[in-house]
Every structure is written in C-alpha cells, then in structure tokens.
Scaffold this motif. Sequence first.
Motif, PDB file in Angstrom:
ATOM      1  N   GLU A   1      14.772   9.997  32.921  1.00  0.00           N
ATOM      2  CA  GLU A   1      14.021   9.317  31.868  1.00  0.00           C
ATOM      3  C   GLU A   1      12.610   9.885  31.771  1.00  0.00           C
ATOM      4  OE1 GLU A   1      13.623   4.859  30.038  1.00  0.00           O
ATOM      5  OE2 GLU A   1      14.926   5.297  31.726  1.00  0.00           O
ATOM      6  N   ARG A   2      12.226  10.283  30.578  1.00  0.00           N
ATOM      7  CA  ARG A   2      10.902  10.842  30.315  1.00  0.00           C
ATOM      8  C   ARG A   2      10.442  10.409  28.912  1.00  0.00           C
ATOM      9  NH1 ARG A   2      11.937  12.098  34.763  1.00  0.00           N
ATOM     10  NH2 ARG A   2      11.856  14.122  35.806  1.00  0.00           N
ATOM     11  N   HIS A   3       9.136  10.263  28.762  1.00  0.00           N
ATOM     12  CA  HIS A   3       8.605  10.263  27.400  1.00  0.00           C
ATOM     13  C   HIS A   3       7.410  11.202  27.364  1.00  0.00           C
ATOM     14  CE1 HIS A   3       5.175   7.223  27.912  1.00  0.00           C
ATOM     15  NE2 HIS A   3       4.662   8.074  27.044  1.00  0.00           N
ATOM     16  N   GLY A   4       7.354  11.962  26.296  1.00  0.00           N
ATOM     17  CA  GLY A   4       6.251  12.874  26.091  1.00  0.00           C
ATOM     18  C   GLY A   4       5.329  12.337  25.015  1.00  0.00           C
ATOM     19  N   ALA A   5       4.176  12.978  24.874  1.00  0.00           N
ATOM     20  CA  ALA A   5       3.237  12.601  23.821  1.00  0.00           C
ATOM     21  C   ALA A   5       2.614  13.849  23.236  1.00  0.00           C
ATOM     22  CB  ALA A   5       2.148  11.672  24.359  1.00  0.00           C
ATOM     23  N   ILE A   6       2.588  13.918  21.908  1.00  0.00           N
ATOM     24  CA  ILE A   6       1.972  15.036  21.202  1.00  0.00           C
ATOM     25  C   ILE A   6       1.106  14.499  20.072  1.00  0.00           C
ATOM     26  CG2 ILE A   6       3.809  16.686  21.750  1.00  0.00           C
ATOM     27  CD1 ILE A   6       4.812  16.277  18.845  1.00  0.00           C
ATOM     28  N   ARG A   7       0.220  15.376  19.570  1.00  0.00           N
ATOM     29  CA  ARG A   7      -0.664  15.019  18.456  1.00  0.00           C
ATOM     30  C   ARG A   7      -0.651  16.173  17.468  1.00  0.00           C
ATOM     31  NH1 ARG A   7      -4.946  14.264  23.306  1.00  0.00           N
ATOM     32  NH2 ARG A   7      -4.065  12.351  24.179  1.00  0.00           N
ATOM     33  N   VAL A   8      -0.310  15.888  16.222  1.00  0.00           N
ATOM     34  CA  VAL A   8      -0.298  16.916  15.188  1.00  0.00           C
ATOM     35  C   VAL A   8      -1.463  16.692  14.230  1.00  0.00           C
ATOM     36  CG1 VAL A   8       2.182  17.316  15.372  1.00  0.00           C
ATOM     37  CG2 VAL A   8       1.335  15.598  13.754  1.00  0.00           C
ATOM     38  N   GLY A   9      -1.787  17.761  13.476  1.00  0.00           N
ATOM     39  CA  GLY A   9      -2.999  17.713  12.681  1.00  0.00           C
ATOM     40  C   GLY A   9      -2.824  17.487  11.200  1.00  0.00           C
ATOM     41  N   THR A  10      -1.621  17.761  10.655  1.00  0.00           N
ATOM     42  CA  THR A  10      -1.428  17.668   9.209  1.00  0.00           C
ATOM     43  C   THR A  10      -0.112  16.976   8.880  1.00  0.00           C
ATOM     44  OG1 THR A  10      -0.239  19.776   8.996  1.00  0.00           O
ATOM     45  CG2 THR A  10      -2.665  19.858   8.930  1.00  0.00           C
ATOM     46  N   VAL A  11      -0.018  16.507   7.646  1.00  0.00           N
ATOM     47  CA  VAL A  11       1.231  15.865   7.217  1.00  0.00           C
ATOM     48  C   VAL A  11       2.378  16.867   7.204  1.00  0.00           C
ATOM     49  CG1 VAL A  11       0.048  14.078   5.902  1.00  0.00           C
ATOM     50  CG2 VAL A  11       0.648  16.220   4.779  1.00  0.00           C
ATOM     51  N   GLU A  12       2.071  18.137   6.910  1.00  0.00           N
ATOM     52  CA  GLU A  12       3.116  19.173   6.909  1.00  0.00           C
ATOM     53  C   GLU A  12       3.670  19.375   8.321  1.00  0.00           C
ATOM     54  OE1 GLU A  12       0.559  19.601   3.399  1.00  0.00           O
ATOM     55  OE2 GLU A  12       0.098  19.578   5.551  1.00  0.00           O
ATOM     56  N   GLU A  13       2.779  19.373   9.310  1.00  0.00           N
ATOM     57  CA  GLU A  13       3.236  19.517  10.692  1.00  0.00           C
ATOM     58  C   GLU A  13       4.097  18.328  11.106  1.00  0.00           C
ATOM     59  OE1 GLU A  13      -0.518  22.180  12.453  1.00  0.00           O
ATOM     60  OE2 GLU A  13      -0.281  20.072  13.036  1.00  0.00           O
ATOM     61  N   LEU A  14       3.696  17.123  10.713  1.00  0.00           N
ATOM     62  CA  LEU A  14       4.468  15.935  11.076  1.00  0.00           C
ATOM     63  C   LEU A  14       5.847  15.961  10.437  1.00  0.00           C
ATOM     64  CD1 LEU A  14       4.521  13.206  12.548  1.00  0.00           C
ATOM     65  CD2 LEU A  14       3.681  12.157  10.435  1.00  0.00           C
ATOM     66  N   ALA A  15       5.922  16.360   9.169  1.00  0.00           N
ATOM     67  CA  ALA A  15       7.215  16.422   8.483  1.00  0.00           C
ATOM     68  C   ALA A  15       8.152  17.412   9.161  1.00  0.00           C
ATOM     69  CB  ALA A  15       7.007  16.797   7.021  1.00  0.00           C
TER      70      ALA A  15
END
Length: 468
Positions: A68-82
């Motif tokens: 069991e793992r959870h990771g965390a990331i942060r993106v900068g733009t709506v295009e990256e999130l999509a």
Amino acid sequence: MQDSGFVSPDEIRAHFSCAMSEMYQTEVPLYGALLELVAETNNELLHSSPSVRKHLTQTGEIQRLSMERHGAIRVGTVEELAAIRRLFAVMGMQPVGYYDLGPAGVPVHSTAFRAVHEDSLQASPFRVFTSLLRLELIDNPDLQRLAKSILAKRSIFTPGALALIARAERDGGLTKADAASFIREALETFRWHTHATVTANEYTKLHDQHRLIADVVAFKGPHINHLTPRTLDIDKVQAEMAARGMSPKAVVEGPPRRQCPILLRQTSFKALEEHVAFADQNGPEGRHTARFGEIEQRGAALTPKGRALYDRLLNAARAELGEAPTERNAVRYAALLVEQFEAFPDSLDEMRRQQLAYFRYFPTEQGLAARHVERASSLQALIDAGHVSYEPLVYEDFLPVSAAGIFQSNLGDNGNARCNSTGSQAELEAALGVPVLDEMKLYESSQARSIDLCMERCQPNSMITMHR
C-alpha cells in the motif's frame, strides 16, 4: 492477462507502484529506512494482536498492506492535469474527491486518483494525491506572467508515454510489452531532476511568493514529493523516527488514537534540503526543500453523519487550541483531541448502530450452513443469528485539514496563512475533463454490494427486505 490479450489496468497499476517505490528509494535513501521501520512496526503488531490480524485477514487488507502506497504530485497547468488524468486512466485510476487547500494558505486545489471498486483496490491500493497550482492566486502580475511563461515551455511527458496513452485509448488497453514500456516511460514524468529550468533569481522570486510555487514551476516535471506506506501503529512510528535519523513533524494529523481507528492519521519526517543547479549556474550550487517522508494509518470510512461529527470535534479542538498545532503546543493539542473525541463512539457495534461508518458484511460458516434451513427478515436478523459478520470499510481517501498540515510542516509556511480565494470544484473538473467521483457514494456502493452478496449466499431463494 485479459482474454483480449491486454494487461489489466490493475496489473499495470501494481507494477507501476512497485517501480515508483524502487525509483523513489534510490532518489531518497531515507525512504528505504522509513519502509523498514513501518514493516517492523506492522509485523510486531500482527504478532502481538490476534484481533488486528483477524480483522485484516477477514477484510483481505493483510494481503495488500505491504504494497500500500500513496504518492503526491503537483502540476502547473490545466493541460498537464488533463494529461495526467489520461495517464492514470491507463492504470484504472479515476479522480475521487475535491480538496481545496487555499483556506490553509496553500495555493492549490486537488483530487486523488485511485481505483474505485473494492476488488481493484485489493489488487493494488495505489493512490496519487494530485494538486493543481492556482496561478491566479499569485498576486504579483509580473510574477504570474513569469510562471505562466516558464510552464508553457515544458512538456512533462515523454513522447513514448503520450503515444502509449493514445494507443490504450484507441485500442482499449495495452499488451504486455506495451504495458512494460508504458511503465518505463511514465516513470520519467515523476523522476527528480537536480537541474532547474529557471535562473537563481527567478527561483528566488517564485520561492518568496510561496515555496510550493517554486517547487511546481522551477523544475522539469511533477517529481513525486512523497510516497507514503501504511502503518498499523502510527504513534510507535512517530516515536521511533528520531532514533532512525528522521526528524518527525510535531503532531500526528487527524483523529486521536482510538480502539477503533477512523479515517486517516498522518505524520512525516521533515522535508530534505537538496542540491540543485539553476539555469545560470554551472553546478548544483542552489538549495531546494520539498521532498519528505510521510506515513499513514487508515481506519474506518465514515458516513456523512460520521464525517460531520468528526469535523465538528476536530474543529472544536483546534478552536480551543487557538493557533496552528506546532511543536510548542503539541502535547496540549493531543490532549484536546482526546477530550473532544470522547463524544465519538469507539466501538464497531455503536458506530454501526448510529450509522457513523460504512461496513463490509461477510457470511459466516454458520450462515452458509443454515442457508437452506433458516430464514431471516432482515440483515440485522442474520447478524443477530450469527450468520453474518461485519468489518469497517477502510478509508481510501484524504482529509483537507490533514493534507494542509503536512504541506505546511514541510514547506515551512505560516499555519494561519490564507489564500484570498474560494475553491471551485467546477474549475478543477473542467481542467480534468471529467467530474470527480463522490467518495461517499463509492463507499455506499461497496457496502451495498457486500450486503447483496451476504443475502445471496445465506438465503439464495428468499425475497426479503434488507435494512441497510
């Protein structure tokens, strides 16, 4: 393998999770020490507590505990999130829940990508808490334009990853060879890079606005900033971290220690200072602080009624404390939590009776043996007769206050800071291209499926009213 010749999304997710863990252990050796500590703690508790082992065996969680793992990331733009949403979809992960961290002074809003059916979660409970930077919260127009121009120049995916995502969408899946290639290519999106994409001066401007903004904007991609294992005793891990060369945060986020754990408790060792090379430097002369080690202990998923009670008690403890929990007031905050949470029932029977938590129901051997003999008018009658047992559904999601507390502890921000905005689930969903799923409905559906299965197996020919 599926009959189509495609590898199942669950299998791809499980292999990707293992590959990411190996990569992160290489990047952050202290993460390996954290895994060892968690494994030792879990093994000790499983050997010393037959009741815990019985519960985890009954629910099947014991089989998934070590992976069991959870990771965390942060993106900068709506295009990256999509695009991230499309990448996770190949692994059978969907966006669940909306989290606005702006009120805690963190300029992001977030969702969690995970599997949604209990069978898929048993196969691989890998989750990724994914945050989108809210550039509109940068109050300096020049700095906002700078951040947008930097982000517009980068591509966080390899051409190979984009091609394989498109192939999976077109064909309905990936072959074994393509799945292996996909995992290799997708890992590159989350890899740490010591070379920043900005000058030292640009980094300083971004950092002075908010340390998280610098972390998102100044690098080649959304490097994984923590990868969290699950422990069965977070208080012991918290006490042991210092002895293992880790600097733990001041308080464990979430509810206090209980006989029947609920929701999610989290702690971490503080973020590491890492050497980086800025665009106008010849070598790694700069410093950046972002990645840290997090640990979690998961308990019962609460119903809306249970969650409302939890929120009220947590808010009361924090209001009485009168300031953000810190190392200075950690002991008092822990005592206030215990005092407030005396109002939350600490037995499974009472939590179920008051409909505070979701449960999974299981036919007993007695119930299976009596299926052709005895009839019951309700689920409760089957429970009273010993034909059905129950265990709480594990909470698979996250808590905004706890997430903000982890962010603040590791970014060094003022715990009382606020962003001058309100959250917008509609905006995040527009960026994703799909609605986020309601976690409460997922738990309710999982509970209902377990009840239906019990009724089918214990009374296959009966037509009864089930009181859920």
